[in-house]
Motif scaffolding. Sequence first.
Motif, short mmCIF file in Angstrom:
data_model
loop_
_atom_site.label_atom_id
_atom_site.label_comp_id
_atom_site.label_asym_id
_atom_site.label_seq_id
_atom_site.Cartn_x
_atom_site.Cartn_y
_atom_site.Cartn_z
N ARG A 91 14.88 2.87 22.96
CA ARG A 91 15.37 4.23 22.77
C ARG A 91 15.09 5.05 24.02
NH1 ARG A 91 13.13 5.21 16.69
NH2 ARG A 91 13.75 7.39 16.97
N VAL A 92 16.15 5.68 24.56
CA VAL A 92 16.03 6.66 25.63
C VAL A 92 17.03 7.76 25.30
CG1 VAL A 92 15.26 5.09 27.48
CG2 VAL A 92 17.69 5.37 27.05
N ILE A 93 16.98 8.87 26.01
CA ILE A 93 17.93 9.94 25.72
C ILE A 93 19.17 9.70 26.57
CG2 ILE A 93 18.32 12.43 25.67
CD1 ILE A 93 16.15 11.56 23.74
N ASP A 94 20.27 9.30 25.90
CA ASP A 94 21.49 8.86 26.59
C ASP A 94 22.06 9.90 27.55
OD1 ASP A 94 21.63 6.38 25.54
OD2 ASP A 94 23.01 6.90 23.92
N ARG A 95 22.09 11.15 27.11
CA ARG A 95 22.77 12.15 27.92
C ARG A 95 21.83 12.92 28.84
NH1 ARG A 95 26.64 15.88 25.16
NH2 ARG A 95 25.36 15.77 23.29
N LEU A 96 20.65 12.37 29.08
CA LEU A 96 19.82 12.85 30.18
C LEU A 96 19.84 11.77 31.26
CD1 LEU A 96 16.61 14.36 28.49
CD2 LEU A 96 18.63 15.57 29.31
N LEU A 104 10.86 14.43 31.06
CA LEU A 104 10.67 14.88 29.69
C LEU A 104 9.32 14.43 29.15
CD1 LEU A 104 11.95 16.00 26.97
CD2 LEU A 104 12.68 13.64 26.56
N LEU A 152 22.87 6.60 29.51
CA LEU A 152 23.88 5.83 28.77
C LEU A 152 24.68 4.92 29.70
CD1 LEU A 152 27.05 7.14 29.05
CD2 LEU A 152 25.92 8.98 27.84
N VAL A 166 9.06 5.78 31.28
CA VAL A 166 8.81 6.93 30.41
C VAL A 166 7.39 6.90 29.85
CG1 VAL A 166 9.44 7.99 28.19
CG2 VAL A 166 11.23 7.39 29.84
N ARG B 159 15.34 20.98 28.26
CA ARG B 159 15.32 19.51 28.28
C ARG B 159 14.82 18.95 26.94
NH1 ARG B 159 12.93 18.32 33.60
NH2 ARG B 159 10.91 18.67 32.63
N VAL B 160 13.84 19.65 26.37
CA VAL B 160 13.36 19.22 25.05
C VAL B 160 14.48 19.40 24.01
CG1 VAL B 160 11.67 19.61 23.23
CG2 VAL B 160 10.97 19.75 25.61
N HIS B 162 17.67 19.25 24.55
CA HIS B 162 18.67 18.22 24.79
C HIS B 162 18.21 16.87 24.26
CE1 HIS B 162 20.42 20.83 28.27
NE2 HIS B 162 20.77 21.25 27.08
N ALA B 163 16.91 16.60 24.38
CA ALA B 163 16.37 15.35 23.85
C ALA B 163 16.45 15.36 22.32
CB ALA B 163 14.93 15.16 24.31
N ARG B 165 18.47 16.89 20.40
CA ARG B 165 19.80 16.81 19.81
C ARG B 165 20.23 15.36 19.67
NH1 ARG B 165 23.47 19.10 24.77
NH2 ARG B 165 22.83 17.32 26.00
N GLU B 166 19.62 14.47 20.46
CA GLU B 166 20.00 13.06 20.36
C GLU B 166 19.04 12.23 19.53
OE1 GLU B 166 20.89 10.69 23.83
OE2 GLU B 166 21.74 12.50 24.74
N ASP B 167 17.75 12.40 19.73
CA ASP B 167 16.80 11.50 19.08
C ASP B 167 15.49 12.24 18.81
OD1 ASP B 167 15.07 9.47 18.28
OD2 ASP B 167 15.89 8.01 19.69
N LEU B 170 12.22 9.92 18.91
CA LEU B 170 11.77 9.62 20.26
C LEU B 170 11.12 10.86 20.89
CD1 LEU B 170 11.62 7.88 22.83
CD2 LEU B 170 13.96 8.58 23.34
N LEU B 174 7.06 11.51 22.17
CA LEU B 174 6.60 11.96 23.48
C LEU B 174 5.73 13.20 23.35
CD1 LEU B 174 9.90 11.34 25.49
CD2 LEU B 174 7.81 9.97 25.50
N LYS B 176 6.35 16.08 21.85
CA LYS B 176 6.99 17.40 21.96
C LYS B 176 6.92 18.15 20.63
CE LYS B 176 7.79 16.24 26.03
NZ LYS B 176 6.95 16.81 27.10
#
Lengths: 252, 285
Positions: A91-96, A104, A152, A166, B159-160, B162-163, B165-167, B170, B174, B176
């Motif tokens: 798992r990673v943040i795709d749109r970062l 992050l 991604l 990470v 940034r948090v 944006h993170a 909104r996806e997961d 995860l 971290l 947060k």
Amino acid sequence: MPKTPTLQCDGLFKQFGDVRALADVSVRLSRPGIVAIIGPNGAGKTTLLNAFSGFVQADRGVCRLEGLELSGHSVAEVARLGIARTFQEVRVIDRLSAIENVMLARPGQRGESLLLALASLGWRTEERVNHAVAERALESVGLGQESNRLALELSYGQRKLLSLAVVQATEARVLLLDEPIAGIHPERRVSILNLLRRLRDDGKLLVLVEHDMPAVREVADTVILMDEGRVVAEGEPSDILQRRELVEAYLD
Amino acid sequence: MDYLLHVLVLFFLYAILTTSLDLLVGHSGLLSIAHAGLYGIGAYAAAIVSTHFDISFLGSVAIAMLAGVLVSFCISLPSRGLKGDYFAVLTFALQMVLFHLLNGWDRLTGGPLGISGIPAPAVFGAELDTLAETTLLFASCAGVVFALSRNVATSPFGRVLHALREDEGLTQSLGKHTYRVTIQVCAMSGAFAALAGALYSHYITYVDPTGFTVVESILILAMVILGGPGTILGPIIGAISLVSLAEALRFIGIPASEAASLRQIVYGLALIAIVFLRPRGLARA
Ligand SMILES: Nc1ncnc2c1ncn2[C@@H]1O[C@H](COP(=O)(O)OP(=O)(O)OP(=O)(O)O)[C@@H](O)[C@H]1O
Ligand SMILES: [Mg+2]
């Protein structure tokens, strides 16, 4: 008096429907060290990592970090106490971008406070430092060239390497890594194993779940063999991986 | 000339509404359908305090924003563990509640008749009596909202978001503060929506509930999604496009009754576009 283990669990049970994922698991792990958890599919290895990181609440038993009981703490609280983890399904943040994913993960960022963010004040210096740290972390896993690409766009193996960068950036004392080696190219594999050793030498406890036995043999200080939710054997890799009855029963 | 300035005022008004909604929809992946309700809370809070009490324009705007923060805060409390579409359903229900409060609580809100006699904007005692001055006021407010939202979106706080909104899992792993960040961004968005409401009240000097229905929520959402959620400039482009479209329909001389239905149809089409353009990550997977 024996010293408090870094990470331990006592009498851990976890049932999913009819499946006993953990059945009376007790382990004591101390840092620095690299501990490999091995065993067949469905043995409960990932569930054990989930229990340590707060993703799964055990039905019975306790997990402790340096003596502090972890049950009742949220995933984020456990992370802030100093446990970081990767995921088997990567798992990673795709749109970062790759570097944003790593930035992050940096702990204690002032720029995560709404007021300083609104004012765009007081976090630029910290951000530059985090950027530099993140760049080094990416380089350590061989992703120095990919730092501005969206996660991604990366391949499966690259995403796995990114997740390693990470967890490094979290500065956690305990890293739980679910299959960090499987699927990594042989050339890169050597440098990742070296990275794991380096992290151990920095004083961290690394707990890896891994199916790649040669890697386990090379890098682990201790091996824990699990099957059907139980710890079947525990010892040095040279010992466990040599015992014919274990290898035949669980690892072939 | 006055007409053009009025359209400009509408641009700025909707730019505030879309920019603030995008903090939720685009940057945080929280599909909110209660934005018109918060806009209405701001409009009515300003209308009520400035017609009942001897309070300055700036005071009334500040109270309205505070009301927006409070209501938005309450909306965000159950957001913990409410994923994707459930948040949309929750905010849809709250939008209904807010509208019926405005429409039904006659003694406080004047019911369907609304509240009139709201004083025009005045800054430090000087009433803004020309439309040009009012336009400038709207422009400045839109500028501040835009700058603050951009600051937030491009910060580590953003940034948090944006993170998140996806997961969410995860992001939590971290360390947060996902819940705190969600509540804070909702409060900020609510404050800006209420600011738009207060400006609107003082500009038109009259409010009634018809401007704060779920249709209005969906119009604002359509602007955000058409413009491109989470893209900083997108929501503003969306606001300009749909406001221009509405005015163009008026301009080509279609009778008022038909223009109204035509507008509904256009919004309906925009809504269909939402379904198809709905970008990845909007629902927190
Ligand atoms: N969330 C869950 N819901 C239901 N069953 C689960 C869940 N998590 C794990 N299990 C079950 O618990 C058992 C142990 O799973 P776990 O993922 O811990 O195995 P593992 O040792 O990591 O296996 P692998 O090597 O295949 O990754 C399996 O039978 C699995 O189906
Ligand atoms: Mg597993």
